[in-house]
Design a protein around this motif. Sequence first.
Motif, mmCIF file in Angstrom:
data_model
loop_
_atom_site.group_PDB
_atom_site.id
_atom_site.type_symbol
_atom_site.label_atom_id
_atom_site.label_comp_id
_atom_site.label_asym_id
_atom_site.label_seq_id
_atom_site.Cartn_x
_atom_site.Cartn_y
_atom_site.Cartn_z
ATOM 1 N N HIS A 11 0.727 -1.316 0.052
ATOM 2 C CA HIS A 11 0.164 -0.069 -0.010
ATOM 3 C C HIS A 11 0.900 1.185 -0.145
ATOM 4 N N HIS A 12 1.934 1.005 -0.778
ATOM 5 C CA HIS A 12 2.994 2.236 -0.739
ATOM 6 C C HIS A 12 3.900 2.123 -1.927
ATOM 7 N N LEU A 13 4.266 3.121 -2.492
ATOM 8 C CA LEU A 13 5.564 2.937 -3.333
ATOM 9 C C LEU A 13 6.270 4.309 -3.191
ATOM 10 N N ARG A 14 7.556 3.960 -3.263
ATOM 11 C CA ARG A 14 8.437 5.230 -3.077
ATOM 12 C C ARG A 14 8.390 6.230 -4.276
ATOM 13 N N HIS A 15 8.847 7.420 -4.673
ATOM 14 C CA HIS A 15 8.925 8.341 -5.375
ATOM 15 C C HIS A 15 9.198 7.650 -6.910
ATOM 16 N N GLY A 16 10.196 6.972 -6.996
ATOM 17 C CA GLY A 16 10.513 6.503 -8.564
ATOM 18 C C GLY A 16 9.433 5.604 -8.919
ATOM 19 N N GLY A 17 8.840 4.574 -7.929
ATOM 20 C CA GLY A 17 7.789 3.763 -8.543
ATOM 21 C C GLY A 17 6.569 4.443 -8.600
ATOM 22 N N ARG A 18 6.204 5.540 -7.965
ATOM 23 C CA ARG A 18 5.050 6.247 -8.412
ATOM 24 C C ARG A 18 5.115 7.120 -9.617
ATOM 25 N N ASP A 32 2.977 18.598 -19.093
ATOM 26 C CA ASP A 32 2.355 17.413 -19.160
ATOM 27 C C ASP A 32 3.407 16.293 -19.437
ATOM 28 N N TYR A 33 3.687 15.576 -18.318
ATOM 29 C CA TYR A 33 4.654 14.512 -18.439
ATOM 30 C C TYR A 33 4.308 13.350 -19.069
ATOM 31 N N THR A 34 5.381 12.803 -20.019
ATOM 32 C CA THR A 34 4.923 11.755 -20.696
ATOM 33 C C THR A 34 5.708 10.358 -20.133
ATOM 34 N N PRO A 35 4.759 9.353 -20.296
ATOM 35 C CA PRO A 35 5.143 8.158 -19.546
ATOM 36 C C PRO A 35 6.643 7.692 -20.243
ATOM 37 N N TYR A 36 7.329 6.986 -18.958
ATOM 38 C CA TYR A 36 8.711 6.421 -19.311
ATOM 39 C C TYR A 36 8.693 5.553 -20.541
ATOM 40 N N SER A 37 9.791 5.732 -21.202
ATOM 41 C CA SER A 37 10.208 4.743 -22.397
ATOM 42 C C SER A 37 10.913 3.663 -21.698
ATOM 43 N N ILE A 79 15.174 1.740 -18.387
ATOM 44 C CA ILE A 79 16.543 0.874 -18.097
ATOM 45 C C ILE A 79 17.718 1.640 -18.098
ATOM 46 N N LEU A 80 17.850 3.001 -18.276
ATOM 47 C CA LEU A 80 19.225 3.595 -18.277
ATOM 48 C C LEU A 80 19.178 4.464 -17.045
ATOM 49 N N SER A 81 17.948 4.930 -16.406
ATOM 50 C CA SER A 81 18.102 6.063 -15.490
ATOM 51 C C SER A 81 17.489 5.437 -14.262
ATOM 52 N N ASN A 82 18.202 6.081 -13.059
ATOM 53 C CA ASN A 82 17.770 5.842 -11.690
ATOM 54 C C ASN A 82 17.612 4.576 -11.398
ATOM 55 N N PRO A 83 18.502 3.766 -11.143
ATOM 56 C CA PRO A 83 18.449 2.191 -10.696
ATOM 57 C C PRO A 83 17.778 2.157 -9.254
ATOM 58 N N HIS A 87 10.953 -0.491 -6.120
ATOM 59 C CA HIS A 87 10.197 -1.563 -6.992
ATOM 60 C C HIS A 87 10.211 -0.942 -8.443
ATOM 61 N N HIS A 88 10.745 -0.033 -8.611
ATOM 62 C CA HIS A 88 10.620 0.855 -10.049
ATOM 63 C C HIS A 88 11.886 0.189 -10.977
ATOM 64 N N GLY A 89 12.010 0.492 -11.910
ATOM 65 C CA GLY A 89 13.100 0.005 -13.005
ATOM 66 C C GLY A 89 12.935 -1.153 -13.665
ATOM 67 N N CYS A 90 13.687 -1.633 -14.470
ATOM 68 C CA CYS A 90 13.193 -2.874 -15.514
ATOM 69 C C CYS A 90 13.718 -4.141 -15.044
ATOM 70 N N PRO A 91 12.751 -5.021 -14.762
ATOM 71 C CA PRO A 91 13.193 -6.423 -13.884
ATOM 72 C C PRO A 91 14.107 -7.082 -14.781
#
Length: 515
Positions: free
Chosen positions: A304-311, A366-371, A376-380, A386-390
């Motif tokens: 019931h929570h995500l950190r900033h990168g995940g949000r 108007d922010y665009t969804p991440y590609s 993959i390349l930013s903010n590991p 829980h963000h990033g590329c699995p």
Amino acid sequence: MEFSSRRKKSVTKFQTELYGHALQFYGQPPVENISLSEFETFAVDRLKLLKTVENLGVSYVKQSEQYSTKLEKEFKNLSFPYRPDTDDRKAQNGESEYEKRRKDHISHFILRLAYCQTEDLRRWFIQQEVDLFRYRFNDLDPKCKLEFLHRNNLQYDTISVKEKKTLLDKLVSSSYAVSGITVENQDFYKVPFQDALDLVRTRKVYLKGGYVYIPHQDIITIVLNDFRTRLSKALALTARSLPAVHSDERLQPLLNHLSHAYVGQDYSIQKNIGKISLEQIDSLSGKSFPLCMRQLHQALRESHHLRHGGRMQYGLFLKGIGLSLEQALQFWRSEFIRGKVDADKFDKAYAYSIRHMFGKEGKRTDYTPYSCMKVILSNPPSQGDHHGCPFRHSDPELLKQKLQVYKVSPSGISQILELVKGMHYQLACQKYFELTHNIEDANFSLNHPNQYFIESQKVLGGGKDIKREADTPQRSQENTAAKGSTAARDPAANASQNLAEITEELDSFFQDARL
């Protein structure tokens, strides 16, 4: 760089030295005058080349035979240098090869002007140029590789014969595809380990005392790191000169149009707002979410929570698939208050950032969804994230367990892990798409999580309104879908069709600009 209506025909000593090798680091900007017509032609052709590099990179294993064959064909079609061609130089008294190298040099700097403007543009440009450079460097023969290193003052320290003999067993057991015989017949370079992290991570080199010992065949890794660093710094410097460039009324609209030609679909365009209900999200996450978003959704439901990168990553994705601002606020509030955040704290600490995503606060962007590339390349992710590329950021064993939970077959898991091992993360995600949708060929080049969702909806045959509205902004995907039943199953063939259509619009734009 200067521009005029006529091109100087004389070739200076500086130009002769600059184009003396088929490959370069682009350290020296052009100093000659070129016409606007040539400016346009060079820019469009290099965009075609870079887009082909991007499409092939997510459709084939990089440096595979298919990848190299198709890229070589594109070099020939667009008249870019891809390897020293002695016969061609002699046939044209040096003019033909010179012109290819000149075009390569000038077109690179033109696109620097177009793609230095934002972080996303710079990231896209650097990635394609690095992949292009890797292909061209690997295509050189050993003599030309050494010549290139010497021309660019890349004087890496080779270990002595004595040290090589002392470390023979270590080098053989630690270095990829190296035997005792090849160790004796090739140079090994002693390089600080931080300059070769990719080789260290994949355990392809011997590490001792803070240094790695790299066989000559793997020196490309170090050269690429150097090239990436130089290009990144050069783009930052180029961005500072933009005010002066934009003062030229001829160039500003051309550069702006070029920079938006190949950045992909704008998923912030919300023509499908409200077509996704909150009740659908759980079901859609299991059927149509890419693995990166599926794990974020699961983590949110569990903790019931995500950190900033995940949000940011998950929130912008949901925005892209059709969640309105009101729905987003309701979704995040209902989930957070089930955890340790009460409604008052949510409104004070979190609601602002959600409105900010939708351009309703702050600079009203108007922010665009991440590609995929940005994920993959930013903010590991770090511990607790829980963000990033699995496929990029998960431990292989944990990834394997996750795929097993999601009912991926053992043979499919092996295929995915093999692609991950080769650092082909987008291909691994595309293979995951094929396995979870029970199809043999996805027939598209995956480069965006929201693209994954749209293509999944097409395959599953549900959400027709979502599919129709989401496809509207991007002509290339619309055409691919319309022709999917009759088009060749080769992703590069579809990419060529899309390139032709987009290029027609670019050419039309340039013609209008001249009028």
